[in-house]
Design a protein around this motif. Structure first.
Motif: not given
Lengths: 402, 132
Positions: A240-246, A400-401
């Motif tokens: 998920s984007l939330e997992q990727q963000r953190r 980092s992204a």
């Protein structure tokens, strides 16, 4: 080029003494919390690294799996003295790097209670005692206290004093200032074993353990566990984007042993292997010491932290005394913050846990989730540990992204 | 006089007491322990080398909290031996005080009885003391 590996989840227990729990409880608690933090389950794990020192013969990783999810994945139960936890992280990192797993969990745990001084103990009592040379030194009796000391407070005191001998501007007061800083930082960390501020005068007048280390300049023994979930970059991109963000990128994961040096047989060399690990880590990450916002380094004793300012390139060569005198490593000073968690001196040092706890701390800071102890705007951090014997683990993490 | 035995096998008591190291025949690295090979160059041939009995204090700690049965305070030190080699030992015949013990001070080796077994044999250990 091998793909990047990321920290997806991290957790640690508060460090204290847990007389009503065993080390499996502590490791299970940290593991369950790290998996929840990562938004995954044991069913997603393909490898486990388990770091523990004093109960390492027990197949601890399997015991923890038997409590939280017995999925049949491989466990690497590892021991590397105080670098045990970092070795567990490195093991999972390597498994993902090798392409054998895309997600894994590294755990570090220890239950020490009130162990006291660590090192070779007293002499055993025989029925009738007749001297006979034994062992690699042909010794007829225990040498502790007769031919110097091999207990940790004295060994690390001598390591610090050796730096003072070779470089100017370092003495009792500079070493004590390290403890003043770390105890002050710990007040902001609810996970720390001790959260008590001391004045420089209180530290210098405290009970002497091994000059120049007084009691608040020595880390305590304690119990605790930490866990991190690592993931490959390609797998992370499916989450998920939330997992990727953190998620936080591991820019370097390095383990070294002590190379031969002239005096290494009589005084453990904690410097060269740290310098070697730092050099490799900076090269791998493509950064230098000036890029670091925070460092969690191995302050088992106040004398040890001072050495590593120089070993990690945080100060000018030979300038560790001036570095602490300037206040540079304090959290409210510009530049790098050293041991924002309170360090081993006050956060605590359950041996097998420590290397994972350092990665937890940097991850939490880079996510901006460190609460009162947050270093604002931190984007690059290092976790360093050293285990006598000797082994050094360094992890550089970056926000980092994905 | 009671029979004596060196506390460690790298202490030679005959004649003038001194330390003896295993010197790597290839690279000259010095070791006190029984060797399988050289940690520096992996060479497997060693020759004994007598070390001098004077040196310089490279590092020290004054130990106030020790293992059970060890009298405190005492001074543990790392001594650079003149002419090569380094060893860990106590410093004796000095006030165990940071105002007295100094980094870089010159020391010489001495021996002392560190214990007696049930047959009356004395173990003899080495230490260092100020040179003057």
């Amino acid at each position: 080029m091998a793909e990047n590996i990321w920290v997806l989840g991290a957790a640690m227990t508060k460090i204290t003494r847990y007389p009503d729990q065993d080390v499996i409880d502590l490791a299970a608690t940290a593991s369950i919390e790290a998996l929840a933090d990562a938004g995954v389950t044991m069913a997603d794990m393909q490898v486990m690294g388990m770091g523990n020192m004093f109960q390492a013969m027990a197949g601890l990783g399997q015991s923890v799996q038997q409590q939280i999810g017995q999925t049949g994945i491989p466990v690497y139960n590892v021991v590397n003295a105080c670098a045990t936890g970092a070795t567990a992280v490195r093991t999972v990192h390597l498994s993902i790097l090798a392409g054998e797993a895309d997600m894994g969990i590294a755990v570090g745990c220890e239950q020490m209670g009130k162990m006291g001084l660590l090192g070779p103990g007293g002499q055993s009592k025989a029925e009738k005692h007749v001297y006979a040379p034994t062992g690699r030194y042909g010794s007829v009796m225990g040498a502790e206290g007769i031919l110097g000391t091999t207990l940790m407070p004295g060994v690390f005191a001598q390591a610090g004093q050796e730096y003072a001998y070779e470089n100017g501007g370092v003495g009792f007061e500079q070493f004590a200032k390290v403890a003043e800083k770390n105890h002050a930082h710990s007040v902001l960390n609810p996970l720390a074993q001790y959260q008590k501020k001391f004045s420089l005068e209180e530290i210098m007048n405290a009970r002497m353990v091994a000059y120049p280390n007084t009691l608040p300049m020595c880390c305590p023994t304690g119990d605790g566990a930490a866990a991190v979930v690592l993931v490959s970059e390609s797998k992370l991109k499916t989450l998920s984007l939330e997992q990727q963000r953190r998620a936080v990128k591991i820019s370097a994961s390095v383990l070294t042993s002590d190379p031969w040096v002239e005096r290494g047989q009589v005084q453990p060399d904690v410097n060269t292997l740290t310098r070697n690990a730092a050099k490799i880590a900076y090269e791998k990450a493509g950064i230098g010491p000036k890029d670091l916002d925070l460092v969690e380094l191995h302050d088992c004793f106040a004398t040890a932290e001072l050495l590593h300012y120089d070993n990690l390139g945080l100060c000018e060569p030979g300038g560790a005394g001036a570095f602490i005198d300037s206040g540079a490593p304090w959290r409210d000073s510009p530049g790098v913050t050293v041991n924002a968690s309170g360090g081993l001196l006050s956060k605590g040092h359950p041996i097998g846990m420590t290397g994972v706890a350092g990665v937890f701390e940097i991850t939490t800071q880079l996510r901006g989730e460190a609460g009162d102890r947050q270093i604002e705007g931190a984007t690059v951090g290092m976790a360093h540990v050293i285990g006598l014997g000797s082994s050094c683990g360094i992890h550089i993490l970056e926000k980092s992204a994905a | 006089m009671a029979q004596q035995i060196p506390m460690v096998d790298y202490l030679v008591l005959d004649g003038d007491p001194h330390l003896v190291a295993h010197e790597c025949a290839n690279c000259g690295a010095l070791f006190f322990d029984r060797r399988n090979a050289c940690a520096h160059c992996s060479g497997i041939k060693f020759v004994p080398r007598d070390l001098k009995t004077t040196g310089v204090v490279r590092s020290f700690s004054i130990i106030y909290q020790a293992a059970p049965g060890v009298p405190v305070p005492y001074v543990s030190s790392l001594v650079d031996i003149d002419g090569g080699g380094a060893v860990k030992a106590n410093i004796l015949n000095i006030d165990p005080d940071p105002a007295t013990v100094a980094l870089g001070m010159k020391v010489k080796m001495t021996t002392f009885v560190s214990g007696t077994d049930d047959e009356g044999t004395e173990a003899v250990a080495f230490a260092f003391e100020p040179s003057n």
